[in-house]
Write an enzyme that holds these catalytic residues in place. Structure first.
Site, mmCIF file in Angstrom:
data_model
loop_
_atom_site.group_PDB
_atom_site.id
_atom_site.type_symbol
_atom_site.label_atom_id
_atom_site.label_comp_id
_atom_site.label_asym_id
_atom_site.label_seq_id
_atom_site.Cartn_x
_atom_site.Cartn_y
_atom_site.Cartn_z
ATOM 1 N N HIS A 76 0.834 -1.203 0.000
ATOM 2 C CA HIS A 76 0.000 0.000 0.000
ATOM 3 C C HIS A 76 0.870 1.255 0.000
ATOM 4 O O HIS A 76 1.879 1.327 0.693
ATOM 5 C CB HIS A 76 -0.845 0.065 1.277
ATOM 6 C CG HIS A 76 -1.939 -0.927 1.361
ATOM 7 N ND1 HIS A 76 -1.724 -2.245 1.708
ATOM 8 C CD2 HIS A 76 -3.274 -0.790 1.173
ATOM 9 C CE1 HIS A 76 -2.897 -2.875 1.735
ATOM 10 N NE2 HIS A 76 -3.846 -2.030 1.408
ATOM 11 N N ASN B 99 8.452 -3.574 3.001
ATOM 12 C CA ASN B 99 7.049 -3.311 3.298
ATOM 13 C C ASN B 99 6.682 -3.624 4.747
ATOM 14 O O ASN B 99 5.983 -2.851 5.409
ATOM 15 C CB ASN B 99 6.180 -4.144 2.355
ATOM 16 C CG ASN B 99 4.702 -3.876 2.519
ATOM 17 O OD1 ASN B 99 4.278 -2.736 2.629
ATOM 18 N ND2 ASN B 99 3.918 -4.937 2.537
ATOM 19 N N GLU C 8 12.971 15.179 -4.672
ATOM 20 C CA GLU C 8 12.627 15.887 -5.910
ATOM 21 C C GLU C 8 13.662 15.625 -6.994
ATOM 22 O O GLU C 8 13.319 15.417 -8.160
ATOM 23 C CB GLU C 8 12.500 17.384 -5.635
ATOM 24 C CG GLU C 8 11.279 17.741 -4.803
ATOM 25 C CD GLU C 8 11.142 19.230 -4.542
ATOM 26 O OE1 GLU C 8 10.004 19.686 -4.320
ATOM 27 O OE2 GLU C 8 12.165 19.943 -4.565
ATOM 28 N N PHE D 210 7.200 19.014 -4.624
ATOM 29 C CA PHE D 210 6.234 18.798 -3.557
ATOM 30 C C PHE D 210 5.881 20.106 -2.851
ATOM 31 O O PHE D 210 6.692 21.032 -2.788
ATOM 32 C CB PHE D 210 6.789 17.798 -2.542
ATOM 33 C CG PHE D 210 7.157 16.480 -3.161
ATOM 34 C CD1 PHE D 210 6.181 15.572 -3.532
ATOM 35 C CD2 PHE D 210 8.487 16.161 -3.404
ATOM 36 C CE1 PHE D 210 6.516 14.356 -4.118
ATOM 37 C CE2 PHE D 210 8.834 14.952 -3.989
ATOM 38 C CZ PHE D 210 7.841 14.048 -4.348
#
Length: 286
Positions: free
Chosen positions: A125, A156, A259, A266
């Site tokens: 997710h 994860n 970035e 952002f």
């Protein structure tokens, strides 16, 4: 005469409808760029994604629970953005089931949960299930495959979860977070070894996972609540086995570095000088 009366009566009603539509839009969300008035894009649209079906590499998909940019050719989101405060938390944990996203444009392939089966990578997710545990209606969309990337189990289930848990600790202490996460590059190491793709080549496996977080001390203060002292957290974590027990703080970097890695920008709705200050700083808090 009757027609004239009807026309005269119609215009005040039309004016009321227009005013009502404008009033329903979240006034804190700047109108520049495509945000669709969505709270999850309050701080900006990192890649200027659009909801045009022709934008196959940067397709904007907006839900009440999160917003994302999707790549049809990669089969994963470029980024997923969501707001997190205490109002989103509850007892509806993992009530959803992984499912294809039927809201993608007509004719686009739908990635299925089975595309990950046996790959050695988790269905990872981006907006995680517990961040949308207020109700089943909020939790279920987190299991749509457009919110999922292939993550190495140690990434994860270990270091990534540590940061997710810490984020909720901040929220429970009274903070509000604006979070963007995704994967970058190609080729990760899962429990079955290195893979560049899964799902018979339909899904790119990122080389790293990344996340940026803006921490507001006062929930609901919006863009105006962001100052040069506002905390930001940014991480870049290898998508591989062997990192399960690594502390997430080990992978801290600046928003600017994320970035540079991704090409996104952002928190662009924050005033430029403030944004530049908070984006350049590396978090050092424990």
């Amino acid at each position: 005469m009757l027609t004239t009366v009807r026309k005269i009566a119609y215009f005040p009603i039309l004016a009321i409808l227009i005013i009502s539509v404008v009033a329903c839009r979240n006034p804190d969300i700047p109108s520049g760029g495509e945000t669709q008035g969505n709270i999850n894009l309050l701080m900006g649209n990192p890649s200027q994604a659009t909801s045009s079906p022709g934008n196959v590499e940067n397709y904007l998909l907006v839900r009440p629970q999160y917003a994302l940019s999707y790549s049809r050719t990669k089969g994963i989101p470029n980024w997923v953005s969501w707001e997190l405060n205490a109002s989103w938390l509850g007892d509806a944990h993992r009530v959803g089931k992984f499912a294809p996203d039927e809201d993608l444009p007509v004719g686009w392939a739908r990635i299925k949960p089975s595309d990950y089966t046996g790959s050695g990578f988790d269905r990872g997710h981006m907006t995680n299930s517990e961040d949308r545990s207020r109700s089943p209606a909020d939790n279920i969309p987190t299991f749509l495959m457009t919110n999922i990337i292939p993550q190495a189990p140690d990434n994860n289930q270990g270091v990534w979860v540590q940061l997710e848990n810490y984020s909720r600790e901040l929220v429970r202490s009274g903070k509000e977070l604006f979070i963007v996460s995704g994967g970058h590059g190609q080729g990760g190491i899962g429990k079955n070894g290195f893979k560049a793709t899964v799902g018979q080549g339909k899904v790119i496996v990122p080389a790293v996972t990344w996340k940026v977080i803006l921490v507001l001390d006062r929930p609901n203060s919006g863009v105006a609540g962001v100052t040069p002292n506002t905390r930001t957290i940014a991480v870049i974590i290898p998508n591989k086995q062997g990192v399960r027990d690594d502390p997430w703080r080990q992978y801290r970097t600046s928003v600017k570095e994320v970035e540079k890695l991704t090409g996104y920008r952002f928190f662009t709705n924050v005033p430029v000088q403030v944004r530049e200050t908070i984006a350049a700083r590396v978090d050092r808090l424990n």
